[in-house]
Design a protein around this motif. Structure first.
Motif, mmCIF file in Angstrom:
data_model
loop_
_atom_site.group_PDB
_atom_site.id
_atom_site.type_symbol
_atom_site.label_atom_id
_atom_site.label_comp_id
_atom_site.label_asym_id
_atom_site.label_seq_id
_atom_site.Cartn_x
_atom_site.Cartn_y
_atom_site.Cartn_z
ATOM 1 N N ALA A 35 -2.026 20.726 23.018
ATOM 2 C CA ALA A 35 -2.131 19.977 24.278
ATOM 3 C C ALA A 35 -2.423 18.494 24.070
ATOM 4 O O ALA A 35 -2.589 17.753 25.037
ATOM 5 N N VAL A 36 -2.468 18.047 22.820
ATOM 6 C CA VAL A 36 -2.791 16.654 22.526
ATOM 7 C C VAL A 36 -1.506 15.825 22.481
ATOM 8 O O VAL A 36 -0.645 16.052 21.636
ATOM 9 N N PRO A 37 -1.366 14.849 23.385
ATOM 10 C CA PRO A 37 -0.156 14.007 23.378
ATOM 11 C C PRO A 37 -0.112 13.128 22.120
ATOM 12 O O PRO A 37 -1.145 12.767 21.565
ATOM 13 N N HIS A 38 1.092 12.815 21.703
ATOM 14 C CA HIS A 38 1.308 11.949 20.543
ATOM 15 C C HIS A 38 1.903 10.631 21.036
ATOM 16 O O HIS A 38 2.949 10.621 21.683
ATOM 17 N N GLU A 39 1.222 9.549 20.737
ATOM 18 C CA GLU A 39 1.705 8.212 21.109
ATOM 19 C C GLU A 39 2.630 7.707 20.005
ATOM 20 O O GLU A 39 2.299 7.803 18.833
ATOM 21 N N HIS A 40 3.783 7.184 20.397
ATOM 22 C CA HIS A 40 4.715 6.570 19.447
ATOM 23 C C HIS A 40 5.318 5.336 20.103
ATOM 24 O O HIS A 40 5.116 5.110 21.305
ATOM 25 N N PRO A 41 6.031 4.482 19.348
ATOM 26 C CA PRO A 41 6.514 3.217 19.904
ATOM 27 C C PRO A 41 7.352 3.338 21.193
ATOM 28 O O PRO A 41 7.341 2.434 22.016
ATOM 29 N N GLN A 42 8.074 4.445 21.373
ATOM 30 C CA GLN A 42 8.903 4.599 22.565
ATOM 31 C C GLN A 42 8.211 5.363 23.691
ATOM 32 O O GLN A 42 8.819 5.623 24.723
ATOM 33 N N GLY A 43 6.964 5.771 23.510
ATOM 34 C CA GLY A 43 6.276 6.489 24.572
ATOM 35 C C GLY A 43 5.321 7.545 24.055
ATOM 36 O O GLY A 43 4.726 7.404 22.991
ATOM 37 N N THR A 44 5.220 8.628 24.820
ATOM 38 C CA THR A 44 4.308 9.724 24.501
ATOM 39 C C THR A 44 5.084 11.027 24.495
ATOM 40 O O THR A 44 5.961 11.233 25.315
ATOM 41 N N LYS A 45 4.734 11.922 23.577
ATOM 42 C CA LYS A 45 5.395 13.225 23.482
ATOM 43 C C LYS A 45 4.339 14.282 23.225
ATOM 44 O O LYS A 45 3.429 14.079 22.430
ATOM 45 N N GLN A 46 4.461 15.405 23.906
ATOM 46 C CA GLN A 46 3.556 16.536 23.694
ATOM 47 C C GLN A 46 4.384 17.721 23.232
ATOM 48 O O GLN A 46 5.253 18.190 23.954
ATOM 49 N N PRO A 47 4.115 18.236 22.021
ATOM 50 C CA PRO A 47 4.879 19.377 21.526
ATOM 51 C C PRO A 47 4.444 20.671 22.214
ATOM 52 O O PRO A 47 3.387 20.726 22.846
ATOM 53 N N ASP A 48 5.251 21.707 22.059
ATOM 54 C CA ASP A 48 4.886 23.014 22.593
ATOM 55 C C ASP A 48 3.855 23.707 21.715
ATOM 56 O O ASP A 48 3.124 24.582 22.187
ATOM 57 N N ALA A 49 3.785 23.329 20.459
ATOM 58 C CA ALA A 49 2.748 23.798 19.539
ATOM 59 C C ALA A 49 2.635 22.750 18.435
ATOM 60 O O ALA A 49 3.625 22.100 18.094
ATOM 61 N N ALA A 50 1.420 22.608 17.904
ATOM 62 C CA ALA A 50 1.202 21.640 16.825
ATOM 63 C C ALA A 50 0.085 22.130 15.917
ATOM 64 O O ALA A 50 -0.913 22.661 16.396
ATOM 65 N N TRP A 51 0.268 21.961 14.631
ATOM 66 C CA TRP A 51 -0.701 22.371 13.633
ATOM 67 C C TRP A 51 -1.203 21.135 12.893
ATOM 68 O O TRP A 51 -0.409 20.318 12.425
ATOM 69 N N VAL A 52 -2.524 21.023 12.772
ATOM 70 C CA VAL A 52 -3.155 19.891 12.094
ATOM 71 C C VAL A 52 -4.175 20.444 11.100
ATOM 72 O O VAL A 52 -5.125 21.125 11.500
ATOM 73 N N PRO A 53 -3.982 20.186 9.804
ATOM 74 C CA PRO A 53 -4.977 20.647 8.829
ATOM 75 C C PRO A 53 -6.344 20.034 9.125
ATOM 76 O O PRO A 53 -6.438 18.890 9.570
ATOM 77 N N LYS A 55 -8.539 19.175 6.977
ATOM 78 C CA LYS A 55 -8.901 18.134 6.008
ATOM 79 C C LYS A 55 -8.396 16.777 6.492
ATOM 80 O O LYS A 55 -7.428 16.674 7.237
ATOM 81 N N LEU A 56 -9.081 15.725 6.069
ATOM 82 C CA LEU A 56 -8.681 14.367 6.447
ATOM 83 C C LEU A 56 -7.583 13.866 5.527
ATOM 84 O O LEU A 56 -7.549 14.239 4.361
ATOM 85 N N PRO A 57 -6.672 13.011 5.962
ATOM 86 C CA PRO A 57 -6.545 12.555 7.346
ATOM 87 C C PRO A 57 -5.949 13.657 8.223
ATOM 88 O O PRO A 57 -5.127 14.445 7.765
ATOM 89 N N ARG A 58 -6.346 13.702 9.470
ATOM 90 C CA ARG A 58 -5.898 14.744 10.397
ATOM 91 C C ARG A 58 -4.609 14.314 11.081
ATOM 92 O O ARG A 58 -4.626 13.711 12.142
ATOM 93 N N ASN A 59 -3.514 14.642 10.447
ATOM 94 C CA ASN A 59 -2.185 14.367 11.011
ATOM 95 C C ASN A 59 -1.467 15.682 11.231
ATOM 96 O O ASN A 59 -1.599 16.614 10.436
ATOM 97 N N ARG A 60 -0.667 15.739 12.284
ATOM 98 C CA ARG A 60 0.146 16.937 12.518
ATOM 99 C C ARG A 60 1.057 17.129 11.304
ATOM 100 O O ARG A 60 1.723 16.190 10.885
ATOM 101 N N THR A 61 1.085 18.356 10.757
ATOM 102 C CA THR A 61 2.022 18.629 9.673
ATOM 103 C C THR A 61 3.216 19.428 10.174
ATOM 104 O O THR A 61 4.284 19.382 9.581
ATOM 105 N N MET A 62 3.043 20.158 11.303
ATOM 106 C CA MET A 62 4.160 20.928 11.854
ATOM 107 C C MET A 62 4.027 20.973 13.372
ATOM 108 O O MET A 62 2.930 21.095 13.903
ATOM 109 N N VAL A 63 5.185 20.863 14.031
ATOM 110 C CA VAL A 63 5.244 21.008 15.487
ATOM 111 C C VAL A 63 6.352 21.980 15.836
ATOM 112 O O VAL A 63 7.272 22.226 15.042
ATOM 113 N N LEU A 64 6.253 22.513 17.051
ATOM 114 C CA LEU A 64 7.278 23.386 17.607
ATOM 115 C C LEU A 64 7.718 22.812 18.938
ATOM 116 O O LEU A 64 6.875 22.442 19.763
ATOM 117 N N GLU A 65 9.014 22.731 19.133
ATOM 118 C CA GLU A 65 9.593 22.371 20.429
ATOM 119 C C GLU A 65 10.438 23.559 20.879
ATOM 120 O O GLU A 65 11.230 24.106 20.096
#
Length: 175
Positions: A35-53, A55-65
């Protein structure tokens, strides 16, 4: 628009990934950023599922659309955004296209440094029989963010994919 089939597809695949991780003793390695939106240069996108390890840094490693009423071309554009290092920067993006008119699901896997889909799995039901074209393989290192020690690539086996499809088709009332 999120339909029951759309929601069920995302939920069922998340559960299958969690089960596969649990079998390797990695149940608590990820945070759920669905449910966490992702900000990018062209706007915001929210995936249908997202996995974040965790461990730091906490970046999404996989998403599902997931797409039911949307086109496969639109779904692939969304996936392109996720694997683009300047916009989504995820290692793996999964695309699930659910057919609205017949019991058929297409799963595609995309990886950041690859051109196009690196795997496609088709799931179809015809004359009461469900056919699955193979297991979905998720590369461990790209997904978890580290080299495997005793672990291996995550496999969503044909039986699990069949269950996912049957849940989606139940939500679509294809029974």
């Amino acid at each position: 628009m999120v339909t029951p089939a759309h929601a069920q597809g995302a939920c069922s695949l998340q559960y299958a990934v969690k089960e596969a991780l649990e079998r390797m003793g990695l149940r608590r390695v990820f945070l759920d950023y669905t449910a966490v939106p992702h900000e990018h240069p062209q706007g915001t996108k929210q995936p249908d599922a997202a996995w974040v390890p965790k461990k730091l840094p906490r970046n999404r490693t996989m998403v599902l659309e997931v797409a039911v009423s949307g086109s496969l071309a639109r779904l692939r554009r969304d996936i392109d955004m996720w694997v683009d290092p300047a916009r989504g920067n995820v290692s793996i993006a999964l695309a699930m296209k659910i057919n609205r008119r017949r019991p058929e699901i297409q799963l595609e896997k995309y990886e950041r440094d690859s051109q196009g889909s690196t795997q496609t799995v088709l799931i179809r039901k015809s004359e009461g029989q469900v056919a699955v074209s193979g297991s979905l393989i998720i590369p461990f290192e790209s997904f978890v963010g580290r080299a495997p020690s005793k672990e291996r690539d995550i496999q969503i086996v044909e039986a699990a994919l069949r269950e996912i499809a049957e849940d989606i088709w139940c939500a679509q009332q294809f029974e």
